[in-house]
Write an enzyme that holds these catalytic residues in place. Structure first.
Site, PDB file in Angstrom:
ATOM      1  N   CYS A 195       0.833  -1.206   0.000  1.00 29.91           N
ATOM      2  CA  CYS A 195       0.000   0.000   0.000  1.00 29.91           C
ATOM      3  C   CYS A 195       0.865   1.252   0.000  1.00 29.91           C
ATOM      4  O   CYS A 195       1.702   1.439   0.882  1.00 29.91           O
ATOM      5  CB  CYS A 195      -0.944   0.003   1.195  1.00 29.91           C
ATOM      6  SG  CYS A 195      -1.996   1.449   1.185  1.00 29.91           S
ATOM      7  N   GLY A 201      -0.726  -6.382 -12.094  1.00 28.66           N
ATOM      8  CA  GLY A 201      -0.473  -5.095 -12.736  1.00 28.66           C
ATOM      9  C   GLY A 201      -0.729  -5.141 -14.227  1.00 28.66           C
ATOM     10  O   GLY A 201      -0.053  -5.865 -14.966  1.00 28.66           O
TER      11      GLY A 201
HETATM   12  C1  FMN Z   1      -9.025   1.128  -5.782  1.00 27.10           C
HETATM   13  C2  FMN Z   1      -7.859   0.199  -5.521  1.00 27.10           C
HETATM   14  C3  FMN Z   1      -7.679  -0.321  -4.252  1.00 27.10           C
HETATM   15  C4  FMN Z   1      -6.618  -1.185  -3.982  1.00 27.10           C
HETATM   16  N1  FMN Z   1      -6.495  -1.735  -2.734  1.00 27.10           N
HETATM   17  C5  FMN Z   1      -5.538  -2.664  -2.496  1.00 27.10           C
HETATM   18  C6  FMN Z   1      -5.487  -3.356  -1.246  1.00 27.10           C
HETATM   19  O1  FMN Z   1      -6.326  -3.157  -0.346  1.00 27.10           O
HETATM   20  N2  FMN Z   1      -4.480  -4.251  -1.059  1.00 27.10           N
HETATM   21  C7  FMN Z   1      -3.543  -4.527  -2.035  1.00 27.10           C
HETATM   22  O2  FMN Z   1      -2.652  -5.353  -1.819  1.00 27.10           O
HETATM   23  N3  FMN Z   1      -3.591  -3.904  -3.231  1.00 27.10           N
HETATM   24  C8  FMN Z   1      -4.572  -3.014  -3.488  1.00 27.10           C
HETATM   25  N4  FMN Z   1      -4.655  -2.423  -4.730  1.00 27.10           N
HETATM   26  C9  FMN Z   1      -3.708  -2.817  -5.796  1.00 27.10           C
HETATM   27  C10 FMN Z   1      -4.279  -3.951  -6.657  1.00 27.10           C
HETATM   28  O3  FMN Z   1      -4.446  -5.125  -5.892  1.00 27.10           O
HETATM   29  C11 FMN Z   1      -3.356  -4.266  -7.859  1.00 27.10           C
HETATM   30  O4  FMN Z   1      -2.115  -4.730  -7.404  1.00 27.10           O
HETATM   31  C12 FMN Z   1      -3.142  -3.022  -8.733  1.00 27.10           C
HETATM   32  O5  FMN Z   1      -4.361  -2.346  -8.974  1.00 27.10           O
HETATM   33  C13 FMN Z   1      -2.536  -3.397 -10.090  1.00 27.10           C
HETATM   34  O6  FMN Z   1      -3.343  -4.315 -10.776  1.00 27.10           O
HETATM   35  P1  FMN Z   1      -4.376  -3.879 -11.976  1.00 27.10           P
HETATM   36  O7  FMN Z   1      -3.559  -3.169 -13.018  1.00 27.10           O
HETATM   37  O8  FMN Z   1      -4.897  -5.216 -12.439  1.00 27.10           O
HETATM   38  O9  FMN Z   1      -5.410  -3.016 -11.376  1.00 27.10           O
HETATM   39  C14 FMN Z   1      -5.692  -1.525  -5.008  1.00 27.10           C
HETATM   40  C15 FMN Z   1      -5.871  -0.992  -6.283  1.00 27.10           C
HETATM   41  C16 FMN Z   1      -6.943  -0.150  -6.554  1.00 27.10           C
HETATM   42  C17 FMN Z   1      -7.116   0.386  -7.957  1.00 27.10           C
END
Ligand code: FMN
Length: 352
Positions: free
Chosen positions: A108, A209
């Site tokens: 985070c 990601g």
């Molecule tokens: C709105 C939002 C909230 C997120 N909250 C968390 C979380 O609580 N814990 C965590 O490990 N990652 C969190 N992430 C990161 C996502 O798990 C992920 O690693 C990141 O969005 C990249 O993946 P994506 O491109 O598929 O979205 C969050 C991402 C977004 C967009």
């Protein structure tokens, strides 16, 4: 050669029925989101980050995030904090709650979290990070997974040093979101680092990601050697993305979109209570109805309606056939406990 995304694999002793993992997202990954993700093909789902301070203080709302429904398994519950003792106690609670995996958040980037020594800031202190993992692995019989970023600073490669230390300390799996904490969600995820991490550890690595399509999922699996890929933003209001990554070429009909949204709304009201759900759901209207599925003014109209009941009525007027689809979906769901929560542990802008 393409890997079969439906292959089973093991995280610790837990069998995961597929290589697609639904990402933990604060303000998004409520039970309704996770159950829907499992129905549409995710092999593993994860709760949003849950504060160990909240668990320690027996904060009623936080404890509500430890509720597990029967059709979520396998499920990881993610915890964040900085004190190994409190993390260990939280891990025991996660186990008692019925989760299959305890996941630790070292990703985070939000200041509110990092300033307490939690989240991505632990990537700057590998000794302390390892102590946390060891305390959690010792406290609970569940396998421990860790989700991390590449490091805190842009260009950092710290995950390649920290990751193996965490495995030595007892982590049974690592998820890497290869952006720096400083990057937040800008730029692109550099999965060449995922490949380097895979080469350095002998536990499954999950690549997170920018996984937005079947081609991207296959390319990242093939070029990194990761065991699974995680899908986050692409699945917001779009559970069909999961099935499409798994190989489906079907686009949902308007009726299916509205029915899934209505089911999501009903489940969220049950989970969060009507008051909280009213605000929480607003961002989901645009997510579900976007992607050219419904005209923009329609979404704007829903957001300003004062009650969820009015939104339901308006949605059903726009797609009357959705009522029948919804009935079918509801009939397939197993019953769940009545859950009523009135808040979220962290703002919708959280993360990892
Ligand atoms: C709105 C939002 C909230 C997120 N909250 C968390 C979380 O609580 N814990 C965590 O490990 N990652 C969190 N992430 C990161 C996502 O798990 C992920 O690693 C990141 O969005 C990249 O993946 P994506 O491109 O598929 O979205 C969050 C991402 C977004 C967009």
């Amino acid at each position: 050669m393409n890997l079969d995304l439906q292959d089973h694999w093991f995280l610790g002793g837990v069998e995961i029925p597929g290589r697609l993992v639904l990402a933990p997202m604060a303000g998004v990954s409520v039970q309704a989101f996770r159950r829907q993700g499992r129905r549409h093909g995710a092999g593993l789902v994860c709760s949003e980050m849950v504060s160990v301070a909240g668990i320690q203080h027996r904060n009623e709302r936080t404890l509500g995030y430890l509720r597990v429904a029967s059709d979520e398994h396998p499920l990881a519950i993610q915890i964040f904090g900085s004190d190994p003792g409190a993390m260990a106690e939280a891990a025991r609670m996660v186990e008692a709650a019925g989760a299959d995996i305890v996941d630790i958040n070292f990703g985070c980037p939000v200041r509110k979290v990092t300033k307490t020594g939690a989240g991505a800031s632990l990537l700057d202190d590998p000794d302390h990070a390892a102590r946390i993992v060891e305390a959690v692995a010792t406290a609970s019989a569940l396998p421990v997974s860790v989700k991390m970023r590449r490091g805190t600073a842009n260009g950092s490669r710290d995950c390649l040093v920290v990751g193996p230390r965490l495995v030595e300390a007892g982590a049974a799996s690592l998820t890497l979101h290869p952006r720096s904490a400083k990057q937040m969600y800008t730029g692109t995820a550099d999965h060449s680092l995922t490949a380097e991490l895979v080469a350095r550890v002998d536990v499954p690595v999950i690549a997170s990601g920018d996984i937005t399509s079947r081609a991207r999922a296959q390319a990242v699996l093939a070029t990194t050697g990761a065991t699974a890929v995680m899908v986050g933003r692409a699945a917001q209001g779009n559970p069909w993305a999961l099935a499409q990554i798994l190989g489906s070429s079907e686009e949902p009909t308007r009726e299916e979109v509205v029915a899934e949204l209505l089911l999501f709304m009903r489940e969220t009201v049950r989970e969060l209570g009507e008051y909280r759900a009213t605000g929480f759901l607003k961002k989901f209207y645009a997510w579900y109805l976007g992607r050219g599925r419904f005209p923009k003014p329609f979404k704007q109209e829903l957001v300003v309606l004062p009650t969820i009941e009015e939104v339901e009525t308006r949605l059903l007027a726009a797609a009357p056939g959705a009522a029948e689809v919804l009935e079918r979906l509801e009939a397939q769901l197993p019953p769940v406990d009545e859950v009523l929560l009135d808040s979220l542990p962290i703002s919708a802008y959280g993360g990892g």
